[in-house]
Design an enzyme around this catalytic site. Structure first.
Site, PDB file in Angstrom:
ATOM      1  CE  LYS A 169     -35.295 -93.987 -39.012  1.00  0.00           C
ATOM      2  NZ  LYS A 169     -34.492 -93.670 -37.805  1.00  0.00           N
ATOM      3  CB  SER A 190     -34.582 -96.982 -35.920  1.00  0.00           C
ATOM      4  OG  SER A 190     -34.415 -95.581 -35.974  1.00  0.00           O
ATOM      5  CB  SER A 192     -31.412 -94.351 -35.134  1.00  0.00           C
ATOM      6  OG  SER A 192     -32.078 -95.006 -34.084  1.00  0.00           O
TER       7      SER A 192
END
Length: 602
Positions: A77, A151, A175
């Site tokens: 990420k 996210s 997330s």
């Protein structure tokens, strides 16, 4: 031919059969180029850099599978630093070149894993839906009209598409779990502090957690164990203190009554109910619990002073670059300005008061099973109402880090039309990460939902998570050694863990003992007595610790064989008959815990 989903078992078998990391990297490069979703990556590792990484691995560790993650491709990420790739947090103006890997990335690379790129996310990890990025919105791998979850959007889609064996996310409010549910994956959310956050752009620094998206629970646990470990450079890092769960008779708390909220999504509700029945079939005791205090704690994350932590993370950048923010993200972060130091303390007081209320619910259940997300939405629906719809996703996830919990999100199957997946998550007290894994794995296998976009994939037997055959010796305890009682530490500090809660058969009687410190009961067997049994716990101790424990039991207590109401006969605490003469019989209370509770209340 590699399978669609690049699980660890398949890659290790390919390497053992003669494939090289260079071969796998070429497959990854080809798949990445052909991926139908252009919004997965923000910065993919260049093709030649991937080949160079594979060659470097072969030079330092030429033997196949000689490192824990030898040649395993993974994605990161883009709020986690990777040396050689920019960190953007999905805000181009914020981008910087990190001087070194984040601690977790460094540990994974040292174990032989290869970074294939930095993945998309809701900007500054503020969102649970995946649409808040200038780099585009990754889509559900099952229907591109639907959100991917966020996210950690790109990370989940990369694994579910078959581009990476696993991917790193972060989780403040869910997330690392919601995208797993929407893409038929496992999401491993460690206990806060178990995995260090050094080199991670913070969202809410005090409750941020680095997570793992993986095809199976076994794969996810393997990755987490490589990443975990105390790091003094992270002020919130903690040394692991593993906590046990019963090996049988696991009590699972489930939603009941008004707290069951699915926002009209009957499909997800039906899948949650089906998961409850699978848990029951696997031997769990299903117990309703009151979710209210957990929900109220969850609401503090976005509707309380914790949102000020998001402002603290980007305050200086926001002051000069406000126009570079996604409008929704900016509105959320700037909303923190209405909170002051007094609000922060009052929020802390409220959280601790709610924590006390949740402790009563933890007395009912060993772990909780909740919908990972109660519903899902199309991108169009999300964009039309971005804050309210996003909030629906976090109804059952937001509390976990605030209340210091571990969680594992697992697939729960597909809706009636076989269209979209849903998930459930197991949530346990701090450091039950390993203890929850066997049951989470069993639940995933029982769901028969496959892995990622390959809903027909069989979960590899090699990735199965089982309870260790550790040779520990069971012992039945009835009084001061019960969980949360004064002498329970003598079991836990000796490396013991609780196997189950149970009852004796009806021939046992319980008495108070005079002059014991701390107070203790005496359990005796009376063959002529017919009762309802006495509550006990069965613990397991390492052999050496068992011997020391038994040797130190003071008279008039000792050990003998105790028959439980299920017919099993185990070693446990018994009392010499003479010692209970003149003592108060408390059998009617059903156990020592009930007696202590009743007398304390009086």
């Amino acid at each position: 031919m590699l399978p669609t989903i690049l699980d660890l078992t398949s890659l290790r078998a390919a390497y053992q059969a003669g494939k090289s990391p260079l071969d796998i990297i070429e497959i990854v490069i080809a798949r990445r180029a052909d991926a139908p979703d252009p919004a997965i990556f923000i910065t993919p590792t260049l093709d030649e850099a991937l080949r160079a990484e594979a060659r470097a691995l072969l030079e330092r560790a030429p033997e196949p599978n000689s490192l824990p993650l030898w040649g395993i491709p993974f994605a990161v990420k883009d709020n986690i630093d990777v040396e050689g790739l920019p960190t953007t947090a999905a805000c181009p103006a914020f981008a910087y070149q990190p001087e070194k890997d984040a601690t977790v990335v460094a540990r994974l690379r040292a174990a032989g894993a290869i970074v294939i790129g930095k993945t998309n996310l809701d900007q500054f990890a503020t969102g649970l839906n995946g649409t808040r990025s200038p780099y585009g919105a990754p889509r559900s791998v099952f229907d591109r009209n639907y959100v991917s979850g966020g996210s950690s959007s790109g990370s989940a889609v990369a694994v579910a598409t078959g581009l990476a064996s696993f991917a790193l996310g972060t989780d403040t409010a869910g997330s690392g779990r919601v995208p797993a549910a929407f893409n038929n994956l496992v999401g491993i959310k460690p206990t806060p502090g178990l995995v260090p956050n050094v080199g991670v752009v913070p969202a809410c620094r005090s409750v941020d957690v680095v997570t793992v998206f993986a095809p199976t629970v076994g794969d996810g646990v393997t990755i987490r164990k490589v990443m975990e470990g105390y790091d003094a450079a992270d002020p919130f890092s903690r040394k692991a203190a593993p906590s046990s769960l019963p090996a049988s008779g696991l009590r699972i708390g489930v939603l009941d009554g008004a707290e069951r909220e699915f926002f009209g999504n009957r499909h997800v509700e039906a899948l949650y109910d089906a998961a409850i029945e699978r848990a029951r079939a696997l031997g769990a005791n299903i117990v309703p619990f009151e979710y209210g205090p957990f929900r109220q704690a969850a609401e503090l994350l976005y509707n309380g002073p914790w949102v000020a932590e998001r402002l603290a993370a980007v305050k200086e950048f926001l002051a000069t670059n406000g126009d570079d923010f996604d409008p929704t993200v900016r509105a959320i972060i700037e909303g923190a300005r209405r909170y002051d130091a007094v609000d922060a303390f009052q929020g802390k007081y409220k959280l601790e008061a709610l924590r006390q209320k949740t402790l009563k619910e933890w007395e009912k259940a060993d772990i909780l099973m909740l919908p990972t997300s109660p519903t899902t939405y199309t991108i169009e629906e999300m964009m039309a109402d971005p804050i309210v719809k996003n909030g629906h996703f976090g109804r059952y996830t937001n509390f976990a880090n605030l209340l210091d919990c571990a969680a594992i999100a697992i697939p729960a199957g597909f809706d009636a039309g076989g269209h979209l997946p849903a998930g459930v998550m197991l949530v346990g007290p701090a450091f039950t990460d390993d203890a929850m894994a066997p049951f989470a794995d069993a639940m995933h296998r029982a769901a028969d939902a496959g892995m990622g976009k390959d809903r027909k994939a069989a979960l590899p037997e090699a990735s199965r998570v089982t309870l260790p055959a550790d040779g520990f010796i069971p012992i039945v305890v009835v009084g001061a050694h019960l969980t949360d009682m004064p002498l329970n530490h003598e079991l836990t500090r000796a490396g013991g863990y609780r196997l189950k809660t149970g009852r004796t058969d009806g021939t046992y009687r319980l008495f108070t003992l005079h002059g014991t410190i701390p107070p203790k009961p005496g359990l005796i067997r009376d063959p002529g007595f017919t009762g309802n049994g006495v509550e006990v716990e069965v613990w397991a101790l390492p052999p050496a610790a068992f011997a020391r424990f038994v040797e130190n039991i003071p008279p008039p207590l000792g050990v003998g064989k105790i028959t439980l109401d299920d017919g099993t006969c185990l070693t446990g605490f018994l009392c010499e008959g003479h010692a209970v003469i003149g003592g108060r019989e408390i059998t009617e209370f059903g156990g020592w815990r009930n007696y202590i509770s009743a007398t304390s209340a009086a």
